[in-house]
Design an enzyme around this catalytic site. Structure first.
Site: not given
Ligand code: MN
Length: 429
Positions: A135, A142, A151, A208, A210, A242, A249, A262, A358
Site C-alpha cells: 500500500d 491526504h 504532527r 480509505e 483507494e 483499505d 493505528q 489495517k 487514500t
C-alpha cells in the site's frame, strides 16, 4: 496491436443500460461462481456476465494461442501471466464477438444459454490470488491533511515524501471481494491522557478510498523495472477500500508503521478494468516539484481521469454521498510506484496488488477518509436520515464507485460495497 475494443462507435447485441459502467468498450475480467456452482473466469457487458471458460471450450478463441484450461480456473493469475499481448487479443476478440453486427454467437441460442448469465445468477469472487500486497501513500492532499492533524501544520509532509512514493507491505490474506461483511475489530488503544492502553472494539473504524493495480510477472530478482516500461506490467485496476481502525493505528504504528489497524480487512471491486480500457482517459499527473530523481522521472501522461465517490448507506436504506474525488489528483503515478518498488531488485509476480493510498482531492468534500472528512472527529458529517457520523457505525455499509467518461463512452468499475458488523463477543464461548 491496435486497441480495437476501445472504438467509441461500437455497440453490442447485448443490452447495455444507460449509464452502465460496462459497455462493450470496457470488457473487464473477473471470476465468478455460476448458477451450477462452477467457478469460472468471465467478463461483463451491461448486466450480463459472460463465461469465458465455456466460450473457449466452444471454440470461440481458437485463433488465439491459449492453453485449454486458461479460463477454467479459480483465479486470473495464469491468464495475467500470459502478458499484455494475450490480454489485448482476448479483449479484442470478445469485443468482436459481442459487436452488434457479428452473428457468430448472436445467432446461436444454444451457445448463448451456456455462456451468458444475468448478474443475479452469479456470485463474484476474488479475481486473483494476491501473493503480495503493497500500500502506497501517494496523495499529497491526504498526506498533508494527516500530517497537519497528527504532527505539525507548518511541516505537514515528512522530508522524504516529495522524493519517493512512500509505501508499506500489507497483508493479502484479508483482502476480500465486495459484498463480504467485516466485523469491527478488537485491539489495544491508548485513551487520551491515559498512561496505559485499554483493550476493546475499535471505536474509530474508517474507510480509505483507494484504487489498486494488479501486476503481471515483471522481473527477475535483482532487476528493476524502469518507469518507462512499468505500464507494460500492469494488468488493470480495481476500487480498493483499505479499512482502518484509527484508534488502534495511532497507538501501534510507531516505529514500524501500520499493523493490526489495517490487516483486519481490505475490500476490492470484483471486476478488473484493464489498463487498455482506461487508455482513452489518460491525463497528466500533478507537476512534481522538486523534480524526482532520474529513475522516477516519467515521460507523457501517466495518470487517468477516474471520478470516484463514497456513499454511506445506513440500516434504514438511506444513502448519503460523503466524498467526490478523482484518481488524477494522485501525486505519484502507478508507473513511479512500480519503478520505485523494484529499483532495489524486489521481484513482482502475477497477481500482486498495489494500493494507491487514500485518494483525497483539494476541497473538503473530496477527502477520501472519515478521518479527514470529520477532521479527526472534530466535525460531524450529517447523513440524509438526520443521523451524524464521525467514523463508521455498526451496520453502516460503505459503497465506493468509480468511472471514466469521455466522447459518450463511460467505463466504470462497478462498486465495492462492505457492511460493518458489530464486533464479535469475545466473552461468549
Ligand atoms: Mn491505505
Amino acid at each position: 496491436m491496435p486497441l480495437k475494443a476501445n472504438d467509441p462507435s461500437l455497440s453490442s447485441w447485448l443490452a447495455v443500460p444507460e449509464n452502465s459502467d460496462f459497455p462493450i468498450q470496457n470488457i473487464p475480467f473477473g471470476v465468478f461462481l455460476t448458477r451450477d456452482d462452477v467457478i469460472t473466469i468471465g467478463t461483463r457487458i451491461g448486466d450480463h456476465a459472460i463465461d469465458l471458460g465455456a466460450l473457449h471450450q466452444l471454440g470461440y478463441f481458437s485463433e488465439i494461442p491459449l492453453t485449454d484450461d486458461i479460463f477454467l480456473q479459480d483465479t486470473l493469475n495464469d491468464f495475467i501471466s500470459d502478458g499484455k499481448k494475450t490480454w489485448r487479443l482476448v479483449r479484442n476478440r470478445i469485443s468482436q464477438l459481442f459487436e452488434k453486427n457479428n452473428q457468430e454467437l448472436q445467432k446461436n441460442k444454444d451457445h448463448q444459454k451456456i455462456v451468458l448469465f444475468t448478474m443475479d445468477e452469479i456470485e463474484m469472487q476474488l479475481p486473483v490470488q494476491i501473493g503480495d500486497y503493497t500500500d502506497f501513500y501517494s496523495s499529497k492532499e491526504h498526506a498533508t491533511n494527516v500530517g497537519k492533524m497528527f504532527r505539525d501544520p507548518e511541516n505537514a509532509l515528512l522530508p522524504n515524501w516529495l522524493h519517493l512514493p512512500v509505501g508499506y507491505h500489507g497483508r493479502s490474506s484479508t483482502i476480500i471481494p465486495s459484498g463480504t461483511p467485516v466485523r469491527r475489530p478488537h485491539g489495544q488503544t491508548l485513551p487520551k491522557g491515559a498512561e496505559n492502553p485499554v483493550f476493546g472494539p475499535s471505536r474509530l473504524v474508517d474507510f480509505e478510498l483507494e484504487m489498486a493495480f494488479i501486476t503481471t510477472d515483471a522481473n527477475a530478482l535483482g532487476e528493476p523495472i524502469s518507469v518507462d516500461e512499468a505500464e507494460e506490467y500492469i494488468f488493470g485496476m480495481v476500487l480498493f477500500n483499505d479499512w482502518s481502525a484509527r484508534d488502534l493505528q495511532k497507538w501501534e504504528y510507531v516505529p514500524l508503521g501500520p499493523f493490526l489497524a489495517k490487516n483486519f480487512a481490505s475490500s476490492i471491486s470484483p471486476w478488473i478494468v484493464t489498463l487498455d480500457a482506461l487508455e482513452p482517459f489518460r491525463v497528466a499527473s500533478p507537476k512534481q516539484d522538486p523534480e524526482p530523481l532520474p529513475y522516477l522521472k516519467q515521460k507523457g501522461s501517466k495518470s487517468f481521469d477516474i471520478h470516484l465517490a463514497v456513499d454511506i448507506k445506513t440500516e434504514d436504506g438511506s444513502v448519503t454521498t460523503v466524498c467526490n474525488t478523482n484518481f488524477k489528483y494522485m501525486y505519484w503515478t502507478m508507473s513511479q510506484q512500480l519503478a520505485h518498488h523494484t529499483i532495489n531488485g524486489c521481484k513482482i509476480n502475477s497477481g500482486d496488488m498495489m494500493g494507491s493510498g487514500t485518494i483525497s482531492g483539494p476541497t473538503p468534500d473530496s477527502y477520501g477518509s472519515m478521518l479527514e472528512l470529520s477532521w479527526q472527529g472534530t466535525k460531524e458529517i450529517t447523513l440524509k436520515n438526520g443521523t451524524t457520523r464521525k467514523f463508521i457505525g455498526d451496520n453502516d455499509t460503505v459503497i465506493m464507485k468509480g468511472h471514466c467518461a469521455k466522447n459518450g463512452v463511460r467505463i466504470g468499475f462497478g462498486e465495492v460495497s462492505t457492511k460493518i458488523l458489530p464486533a464479535v463477543n469475545l466473552n461468549k464461548k
